[in-house]
Structures are given as structure tokens and as C-alpha cells.
Design a protein around this motif. Structure first.
Motif, PDB file in Angstrom:
ATOM      1  N   THR A  56       0.144   5.897 -14.450  1.00 40.51           N
ATOM      2  CA  THR A  56      -0.257   5.821 -13.043  1.00 40.51           C
ATOM      3  C   THR A  56      -1.535   5.013 -12.789  1.00 40.51           C
ATOM      4  O   THR A  56      -1.557   4.184 -11.872  1.00 40.51           O
ATOM      5  CB  THR A  56      -0.390   7.229 -12.443  1.00 40.51           C
ATOM      6  OG1 THR A  56       0.856   7.921 -12.589  1.00 40.51           O
ATOM      7  CG2 THR A  56      -0.736   7.171 -10.962  1.00 40.51           C
ATOM      8  N   PRO A  57      -2.624   5.209 -13.551  1.00 41.13           N
ATOM      9  CA  PRO A  57      -3.843   4.417 -13.246  1.00 41.13           C
ATOM     10  C   PRO A  57      -3.600   2.910 -13.319  1.00 41.13           C
ATOM     11  O   PRO A  57      -4.034   2.172 -12.443  1.00 41.13           O
ATOM     12  CB  PRO A  57      -4.832   4.877 -14.329  1.00 41.13           C
ATOM     13  CG  PRO A  57      -4.344   6.221 -14.767  1.00 41.13           C
ATOM     14  CD  PRO A  57      -2.851   6.170 -14.638  1.00 41.13           C
ATOM     15  N   PHE A  58      -2.912   2.463 -14.374  1.00 41.02           N
ATOM     16  CA  PHE A  58      -2.641   1.021 -14.528  1.00 41.02           C
ATOM     17  C   PHE A  58      -1.695   0.526 -13.422  1.00 41.02           C
ATOM     18  O   PHE A  58      -1.866  -0.572 -12.909  1.00 41.02           O
ATOM     19  CB  PHE A  58      -2.047   0.749 -15.908  1.00 41.02           C
ATOM     20  CG  PHE A  58      -2.933   1.164 -17.032  1.00 41.02           C
ATOM     21  CD1 PHE A  58      -4.022   0.385 -17.404  1.00 41.02           C
ATOM     22  CD2 PHE A  58      -2.709   2.354 -17.724  1.00 41.02           C
ATOM     23  CE1 PHE A  58      -4.862   0.764 -18.434  1.00 41.02           C
ATOM     24  CE2 PHE A  58      -3.541   2.743 -18.759  1.00 41.02           C
ATOM     25  CZ  PHE A  58      -4.612   1.947 -19.114  1.00 41.02           C
ATOM     26  N   LEU A  59      -0.720   1.356 -13.076  1.00 36.44           N
ATOM     27  CA  LEU A  59       0.239   0.993 -12.032  1.00 36.44           C
ATOM     28  C   LEU A  59      -0.468   0.810 -10.695  1.00 36.44           C
ATOM     29  O   LEU A  59      -0.236  -0.182  -9.981  1.00 36.44           O
ATOM     30  CB  LEU A  59       1.312   2.082 -11.925  1.00 36.44           C
ATOM     31  CG  LEU A  59       2.349   1.904 -10.824  1.00 36.44           C
ATOM     32  CD1 LEU A  59       3.285   0.766 -11.166  1.00 36.44           C
ATOM     33  CD2 LEU A  59       3.153   3.207 -10.650  1.00 36.44           C
ATOM     34  N   LEU A  60      -1.348   1.751 -10.344  1.00 35.67           N
ATOM     35  CA  LEU A  60      -2.032   1.677  -9.054  1.00 35.67           C
ATOM     36  C   LEU A  60      -2.987   0.479  -8.995  1.00 35.67           C
ATOM     37  O   LEU A  60      -3.089  -0.181  -7.968  1.00 35.67           O
ATOM     38  CB  LEU A  60      -2.807   2.979  -8.806  1.00 35.67           C
ATOM     39  CG  LEU A  60      -1.940   4.228  -8.570  1.00 35.67           C
ATOM     40  CD1 LEU A  60      -2.820   5.458  -8.392  1.00 35.67           C
ATOM     41  CD2 LEU A  60      -1.032   4.047  -7.375  1.00 35.67           C
ATOM     42  N   ILE A  61      -3.685   0.236 -10.098  1.00 34.88           N
ATOM     43  CA  ILE A  61      -4.584  -0.936 -10.124  1.00 34.88           C
ATOM     44  C   ILE A  61      -3.780  -2.212  -9.931  1.00 34.88           C
ATOM     45  O   ILE A  61      -4.192  -3.135  -9.194  1.00 34.88           O
ATOM     46  CB  ILE A  61      -5.355  -0.970 -11.457  1.00 34.88           C
ATOM     47  CG1 ILE A  61      -6.355   0.197 -11.505  1.00 34.88           C
ATOM     48  CG2 ILE A  61      -6.085  -2.303 -11.634  1.00 34.88           C
ATOM     49  CD1 ILE A  61      -7.007   0.406 -12.849  1.00 34.88           C
ATOM     50  N   LEU A  62      -2.606  -2.271 -10.532  1.00 34.35           N
ATOM     51  CA  LEU A  62      -1.753  -3.448 -10.409  1.00 34.35           C
ATOM     52  C   LEU A  62      -1.241  -3.615  -8.973  1.00 34.35           C
ATOM     53  O   LEU A  62      -1.234  -4.723  -8.420  1.00 34.35           O
ATOM     54  CB  LEU A  62      -0.572  -3.334 -11.374  1.00 34.35           C
ATOM     55  CG  LEU A  62       0.412  -4.510 -11.418  1.00 34.35           C
ATOM     56  CD1 LEU A  62      -0.296  -5.759 -11.947  1.00 34.35           C
ATOM     57  CD2 LEU A  62       1.614  -4.162 -12.298  1.00 34.35           C
ATOM     58  N   LEU A  63      -0.824  -2.504  -8.350  1.00 31.82           N
ATOM     59  CA  LEU A  63      -0.256  -2.568  -7.003  1.00 31.82           C
ATOM     60  C   LEU A  63      -1.314  -2.801  -5.936  1.00 31.82           C
ATOM     61  O   LEU A  63      -1.030  -3.422  -4.890  1.00 31.82           O
ATOM     62  CB  LEU A  63       0.509  -1.277  -6.704  1.00 31.82           C
ATOM     63  CG  LEU A  63       1.811  -1.052  -7.483  1.00 31.82           C
ATOM     64  CD1 LEU A  63       2.363   0.332  -7.199  1.00 31.82           C
ATOM     65  CD2 LEU A  63       2.839  -2.129  -7.119  1.00 31.82           C
ATOM     66  N   LEU A  64      -2.509  -2.302  -6.170  1.00 29.91           N
ATOM     67  CA  LEU A  64      -3.561  -2.430  -5.156  1.00 29.91           C
ATOM     68  C   LEU A  64      -4.354  -3.720  -5.322  1.00 29.91           C
ATOM     69  O   LEU A  64      -5.081  -4.114  -4.451  1.00 29.91           O
ATOM     70  CB  LEU A  64      -4.503  -1.211  -5.233  1.00 29.91           C
ATOM     71  CG  LEU A  64      -3.871   0.141  -4.827  1.00 29.91           C
ATOM     72  CD1 LEU A  64      -4.810   1.284  -5.172  1.00 29.91           C
ATOM     73  CD2 LEU A  64      -3.541   0.148  -3.339  1.00 29.91           C
ATOM     74  N   ASN A 121      -9.940   0.681  -2.095  1.00 30.66           N
ATOM     75  CA  ASN A 121      -9.344  -0.605  -1.747  1.00 30.66           C
ATOM     76  C   ASN A 121      -8.984  -0.740  -0.275  1.00 30.66           C
ATOM     77  O   ASN A 121      -8.978  -1.851   0.253  1.00 30.66           O
ATOM     78  CB  ASN A 121      -8.075  -0.836  -2.577  1.00 30.66           C
ATOM     79  CG  ASN A 121      -8.376  -1.229  -4.001  1.00 30.66           C
ATOM     80  OD1 ASN A 121      -8.547  -2.394  -4.314  1.00 30.66           O
ATOM     81  ND2 ASN A 121      -8.466  -0.227  -4.881  1.00 30.66           N
ATOM     82  N   SER A 122      -8.675   0.385   0.401  1.00 38.18           N
ATOM     83  CA  SER A 122      -8.128   0.299   1.766  1.00 38.18           C
ATOM     84  C   SER A 122      -8.774   1.232   2.770  1.00 38.18           C
ATOM     85  O   SER A 122      -8.251   1.396   3.872  1.00 38.18           O
ATOM     86  CB  SER A 122      -6.611   0.570   1.722  1.00 38.18           C
ATOM     87  OG  SER A 122      -5.974  -0.303   0.832  1.00 38.18           O
ATOM     88  N   LEU A 176       0.822  -1.204   0.000  1.00 38.12           N
ATOM     89  CA  LEU A 176       0.000   0.000   0.000  1.00 38.12           C
ATOM     90  C   LEU A 176       0.861   1.260   0.000  1.00 38.12           C
ATOM     91  O   LEU A 176       0.590   2.208  -0.756  1.00 38.12           O
ATOM     92  CB  LEU A 176      -0.920  -0.009   1.222  1.00 38.12           C
ATOM     93  CG  LEU A 176      -1.982   1.082   1.299  1.00 38.12           C
ATOM     94  CD1 LEU A 176      -2.858   1.058   0.059  1.00 38.12           C
ATOM     95  CD2 LEU A 176      -2.821   0.894   2.547  1.00 38.12           C
ATOM     96  N   SER A 177       1.902   1.296   0.818  1.00 37.74           N
ATOM     97  CA  SER A 177       2.762   2.486   0.855  1.00 37.74           C
ATOM     98  C   SER A 177       3.518   2.640  -0.462  1.00 37.74           C
ATOM     99  O   SER A 177       3.761   3.761  -0.923  1.00 37.74           O
ATOM    100  CB  SER A 177       3.738   2.410   2.027  1.00 37.74           C
ATOM    101  OG  SER A 177       4.557   1.262   1.936  1.00 37.74           O
ATOM    102  N   GLY A 178       3.878   1.501  -1.111  1.00 35.85           N
ATOM    103  CA  GLY A 178       4.499   1.570  -2.428  1.00 35.85           C
ATOM    104  C   GLY A 178       3.549   2.154  -3.459  1.00 35.85           C
ATOM    105  O   GLY A 178       3.951   2.942  -4.324  1.00 35.85           O
ATOM    106  N   GLY A 184       3.824   5.526  -5.540  1.00 35.33           N
ATOM    107  CA  GLY A 184       3.696   5.432  -6.989  1.00 35.33           C
ATOM    108  C   GLY A 184       2.645   6.343  -7.581  1.00 35.33           C
ATOM    109  O   GLY A 184       2.485   6.390  -8.806  1.00 35.33           O
ATOM    110  N   GLY A 185       1.907   7.070  -6.736  1.00 29.52           N
ATOM    111  CA  GLY A 185       0.964   8.059  -7.247  1.00 29.52           C
ATOM    112  C   GLY A 185       1.658   9.214  -7.942  1.00 29.52           C
ATOM    113  O   GLY A 185       1.078   9.878  -8.798  1.00 29.52           O
TER     114      GLY A 185
END
Length: 294
Positions: A286-294, A212-213, A191-193, A197-198
Motif C-alpha cells: 500500500t505505501p508504494f502504491l499510494l506514492i505511485l498513484l499520488l 498531496n491533496s 485521487l479516488s483510485g 487503493g488504501g
């Protein structure tokens, strides 16, 4: 829409080119005032800062520092290109330092005045949003005025092919820094990553993290990325003395819009254009990255 205003600036460039640098200051200061006013109007944000601010600040600082560090290291691979926007000569460096300090004071003054206006006068947000939007349009047009020179400069930068990977280097540094901050704050590392990454894209990051959180983590995500944007305004005039890529790394996704004026103020035409392209790429990533990380 930003590309339309960039094109408009390029079209009118022959008529106002001598005024573009001078005209840039006014929309930049109006933008800072508008952003400050929006902060002052958000009582929930102001009241939550003491409780959640420390975690947000740690994530912001670690993700920003790791991003800048990786980018400066990356830039050292083509150091000739990285010297393009830095001054040479002792006397000119002294003048530049004074100008940089004045820029920082101006940022603090207009942002602070906006916050005070929001807190005390509480103008309707319907008046504040058009001010911000008009400021952004003027900034895009100003950047468009120097578009031709910027493209020419980018073509002549040594090792320009390596710049293609700049958004990926900034992304990697931001995530690594966010994970390190998670160790320090005993937070969920994934989550912090994701929050790190935002990369300044605070509205989207807040929405996805909240979904998500929970709302509290969403607010931390918002605050961490918003602080990164504010730090870009404050520190870019000093960071450019280290590397012309350092302000771009700190600005992250915001170099496409809100901090673009500061990029243009601190950097030469080709690096300002590079900042815009970097911000556009990160905004898409960023949107794809966050969806992947979350």
C-alpha cells in the motif's frame, strides 16, 4: 511484532487449543469497543460525517465491491479450494445463518456501546489505546494457536499457487472501484483510485492524501477506508456464504490486524492464515502504491 505473538500462540497451542475459539470472542469484542470509543472521542470525525460522508461511502462501496467481485471470479478458477470454509447441509446452514446474524448484532452492539462511551463519558485516550493493543495481542496469540493446522491446510489446498496473486487481485479491484466511484462523484479519478487503493489502511492513506491533496480529501480518504474496515466486521459472516475469499477481499490490508479476529471467526484455519498473509502483503504494498498513484 505480530509474528512474535503468532509464534507465542503456536508454542502454547498444545495447552490451550481447546479454548482458542472461545477465547477469541473476548478480545474481538474488546477491540470493537475500543475502536468505537476512539470514534466517539473524535468530535471532528463525527461532525464531518454528514458533509463528506457520501463521497467517502461511494468510494468505499465501489472499491470494496470491485475487489470482492474480482476475487470471487479469481476464486472460481480453483473452486474446490474455495469451498473449504463453507457449511454443507440444510440444517447446518440454517444454524450458521442464525450464528452469523448474532455475530453482526454483537459487532453493532459493542461498536455502538464504544461510540456512546466515547461521546458521553469521554475516557482519556491513554486508557483506550492499551485496550486496543492488548486485544490485538490476544487475537494474534489465538491465531498462532491454529498456525500449525493452518499451514498444513494451506499445503493441501488445490491450486494453492494461484493464491500467491490474491493481494494483486484485491489491489486491482480496489483501484478500479475507486476510479469508477470518481466518475460517479465527479472527483479526480487518480485521487479516488488512490483512496480506494488504501484497502482499509486508513491512517497511512489519510496522511499521504492530505499531504498531496489537502486536509478535506485526506479526511475523505480516512473515512472511506475506515468504513471499509467496519463493513468487514459487519458483512464477513454473510460474505463467506458467497466465497471464503470474499471477506478477505473486503478486509484488504486490515486482515493482518484489526479484522483478523473476524477472519478467524468466519473462516477455517487455513483461510484465516491466508487472510493474515494477504493483509501482511497488502500492508507492504500500500505505501508504494499510494506514492505511485499520488
Amino acid at each position: 511484532m505480530p509474528f512474535i505473538w503468532l509464534a507465542a500462540g503456536a508454542l502454547i497451542a498444545p495447552h490451550i487449543k481447546g479454548w482458542s475459539e472461545r477465547l477469541l470472542n473476548y478480545p474481538l469484542f474488546l477491540l470493537l469497543f475500543g475502536l468505537g470509543t476512539r470514534i466517539g472521542l473524535n468530535q471532528e470525525l463525527l461532525s464531518s460525517i454528514p458533509r463528506l460522508g457520501l463521497t467517502s461511502l461511494v468510494i468505499c462501496l465501489f472499491s470494496s465491491a470491485a475487489s470482492i467481485g474480482l476475487v470471487v471470479l479469481w476464486g472460481s478458477l480453483f473452486s474446490d479450494a474455495d469451498r473449504g470454509s463453507r457449511a454443507g447441509g440444510r440444517s447446518s446452514q440454517g444454524q450458521d445463518l442464525r450464528r452469523e446474524l448474532l455475530s453482526i448484532l454483537a459487532v453493532v452492539a459493542f461498536l455502538g456501546t464504544g461510540m456512546a462511551t466515547g461521546c458521553l463519558l469521554r475516557p482519556p485516550e491513554q486508557l483506550v489505546l492499551p485496550l486496543i493493543n492488548l486485544s490485538l495481542i490476544a487475537i494474534y496469540v489465538s491465531v498462532g494457536v491454529g498456525l500449525k493446522d493452518g499451514i498444513t491446510g494451506l499445503k493441501n489446498i488445490p491450486g494453492k499457487s494461484l493464491y500467491i496473486f490474491l493481494p494483486l487481485v484485491i489491489t486491482a479491484g480496489s483501484i478500479i472501484g475507486g476510479v469508477l466511484a470518481g466518475f460517479l462523484t465527479h472527483s479526480n479519478l487518480r485521487l479516488s483510485g488512490a483512496i480506494g487503493g488504501g484497502m482499509g489502511y486508513y491512517s497511512l492513506t489519510m496522511a499521504l492524501v492530505s499531504q498531496n491533496s489537502g486536509v478535506e480529501m485526506g479526511f475523505i480518504a480516512f473515512l472511506a477506508n475506515f468504513i471499509r474496515e467496519v463493513l468487514t466486521f459487519l458483512l464477513s459472516p454473510l460474505l463467506v456464504r458467497i466465497s471464503s475469499l470474499a471477506p478477505i477481499a473486503l478486509g484488504g490490508a486490515t486482515t493482518m490486524d484489526t479484522t483478523l479476529a473476524m477472519m478467524k471467526r468466519c473462516l477455517n484455519e487455513e483461510h484465516a492464515l491466508l487472510a493474515f498473509c494477504n493483509g501482511a502483503a497488502l500492508t507492504l504494498i500500500t505505501p508504494f502504491l499510494l506514492i505511485l498513484l499520488l
